[in-house]
Design a protein around this motif. Structure first.
Motif, PDB file in Angstrom:
ATOM      1  N   PRO A   3      23.040  24.233   0.621  1.00 54.88           N
ATOM      2  CA  PRO A   3      23.416  25.643   0.417  1.00 54.88           C
ATOM      3  C   PRO A   3      24.188  26.245   1.590  1.00 54.88           C
ATOM      4  O   PRO A   3      25.133  27.001   1.392  1.00 54.88           O
ATOM      5  CB  PRO A   3      22.081  26.342   0.215  1.00 54.88           C
ATOM      6  CG  PRO A   3      21.197  25.282  -0.349  1.00 54.88           C
ATOM      7  CD  PRO A   3      21.638  23.998   0.325  1.00 54.88           C
ATOM      8  N   ASP A   4      23.812  25.910   2.823  1.00 55.95           N
ATOM      9  CA  ASP A   4      24.511  26.503   3.971  1.00 55.95           C
ATOM     10  C   ASP A   4      25.871  25.862   4.226  1.00 55.95           C
ATOM     11  O   ASP A   4      26.617  26.309   5.084  1.00 55.95           O
ATOM     12  CB  ASP A   4      23.647  26.443   5.231  1.00 55.95           C
ATOM     13  CG  ASP A   4      23.374  25.021   5.707  1.00 55.95           C
ATOM     14  OD1 ASP A   4      23.492  24.081   4.909  1.00 55.95           O
ATOM     15  OD2 ASP A   4      23.040  24.874   6.885  1.00 55.95           O
ATOM     16  N   GLN A   5      26.209  24.809   3.467  1.00 59.38           N
ATOM     17  CA  GLN A   5      27.511  24.161   3.603  1.00 59.38           C
ATOM     18  C   GLN A   5      28.502  24.638   2.542  1.00 59.38           C
ATOM     19  O   GLN A   5      29.632  24.192   2.518  1.00 59.38           O
ATOM     20  CB  GLN A   5      27.350  22.647   3.505  1.00 59.38           C
ATOM     21  CG  GLN A   5      26.554  22.063   4.654  1.00 59.38           C
ATOM     22  CD  GLN A   5      26.240  20.600   4.440  1.00 59.38           C
ATOM     23  OE1 GLN A   5      25.981  20.165   3.325  1.00 59.38           O
ATOM     24  NE2 GLN A   5      26.262  19.840   5.520  1.00 59.38           N
ATOM     25  N   ARG A   6      28.079  25.526   1.699  1.00 56.93           N
ATOM     26  CA  ARG A   6      28.963  26.078   0.661  1.00 56.93           C
ATOM     27  C   ARG A   6      29.610  27.331   1.231  1.00 56.93           C
ATOM     28  O   ARG A   6      29.021  28.410   1.212  1.00 56.93           O
ATOM     29  CB  ARG A   6      28.171  26.384  -0.597  1.00 56.93           C
ATOM     30  CG  ARG A   6      27.610  25.124  -1.217  1.00 56.93           C
ATOM     31  CD  ARG A   6      26.871  25.398  -2.492  1.00 56.93           C
ATOM     32  NE  ARG A   6      26.215  24.178  -2.910  1.00 56.93           N
ATOM     33  CZ  ARG A   6      25.013  24.135  -3.434  1.00 56.93           C
ATOM     34  NH1 ARG A   6      24.320  25.241  -3.617  1.00 56.93           N
ATOM     35  NH2 ARG A   6      24.484  22.989  -3.787  1.00 56.93           N
ATOM     36  N   PHE A   7      30.822  27.158   1.728  1.00 55.66           N
ATOM     37  CA  PHE A   7      31.462  28.226   2.487  1.00 55.66           C
ATOM     38  C   PHE A   7      31.628  29.523   1.724  1.00 55.66           C
ATOM     39  O   PHE A   7      31.606  30.590   2.312  1.00 55.66           O
ATOM     40  CB  PHE A   7      32.790  27.769   3.093  1.00 55.66           C
ATOM     41  CG  PHE A   7      33.735  27.121   2.126  1.00 55.66           C
ATOM     42  CD1 PHE A   7      33.838  25.745   2.085  1.00 55.66           C
ATOM     43  CD2 PHE A   7      34.504  27.879   1.284  1.00 55.66           C
ATOM     44  CE1 PHE A   7      34.721  25.129   1.203  1.00 55.66           C
ATOM     45  CE2 PHE A   7      35.390  27.275   0.398  1.00 55.66           C
ATOM     46  CZ  PHE A   7      35.491  25.897   0.359  1.00 55.66           C
ATOM     47  N   ALA A   8      31.772  29.463   0.408  1.00 55.54           N
ATOM     48  CA  ALA A   8      31.925  30.693  -0.368  1.00 55.54           C
ATOM     49  C   ALA A   8      30.693  31.586  -0.246  1.00 55.54           C
ATOM     50  O   ALA A   8      30.796  32.814  -0.261  1.00 55.54           O
ATOM     51  CB  ALA A   8      32.193  30.377  -1.831  1.00 55.54           C
ATOM     52  N   LEU A   9      29.526  30.987  -0.078  1.00 58.81           N
ATOM     53  CA  LEU A   9      28.294  31.770   0.046  1.00 58.81           C
ATOM     54  C   LEU A   9      28.251  32.567   1.343  1.00 58.81           C
ATOM     55  O   LEU A   9      27.604  33.610   1.411  1.00 58.81           O
ATOM     56  CB  LEU A   9      27.066  30.854  -0.049  1.00 58.81           C
ATOM     57  CG  LEU A   9      26.894  30.099  -1.361  1.00 58.81           C
ATOM     58  CD1 LEU A   9      25.677  29.186  -1.296  1.00 58.81           C
ATOM     59  CD2 LEU A   9      26.767  31.073  -2.528  1.00 58.81           C
TER      60      LEU A   9
END
Length: 86
Positions: A3-9
């Protein structure tokens, strides 16, 4: 991807990142920037720049700085802060 690697988040958490993480990362960035001896006539590329704290520190030395981040919200905040710093 985690989850923390999904830059859009990260775009939804720009202000939290700037308030919580940036003070921590800036302490390390200061050491690195001092070692680089940036100043007028030098260039710096900040990749995955977050909300731009280290890039702004580098720019204050007189270096030419380009800062990029994959999260749109982070990139927008970098631009906002760079304009305000002029």
């Amino acid at each position: 991807l985690q989850p923390d690697q999904r830059f859009a988040l990260w775009s939804d958490h720009v202000r939290v990142y700037e308030a919580v993480f940036e003070p921590l990362t800036d302490r390390f960035a200061r050491i690195a920037l001092d070692a680089l001896r940036l100043g007028p006539g030098t260039r710096c590329l900040d990749v995955a720049a977050g909300s731009g704290g280290a890039a702004l520190m580098a720019a204050r030395t007189g270096a030419e700085v380009v800062a990029i981040d994959a999260a749109e919200g982070m990139a927008a905040r970098i631009a906002e802060r760079a304009c305000a710093a002029k």
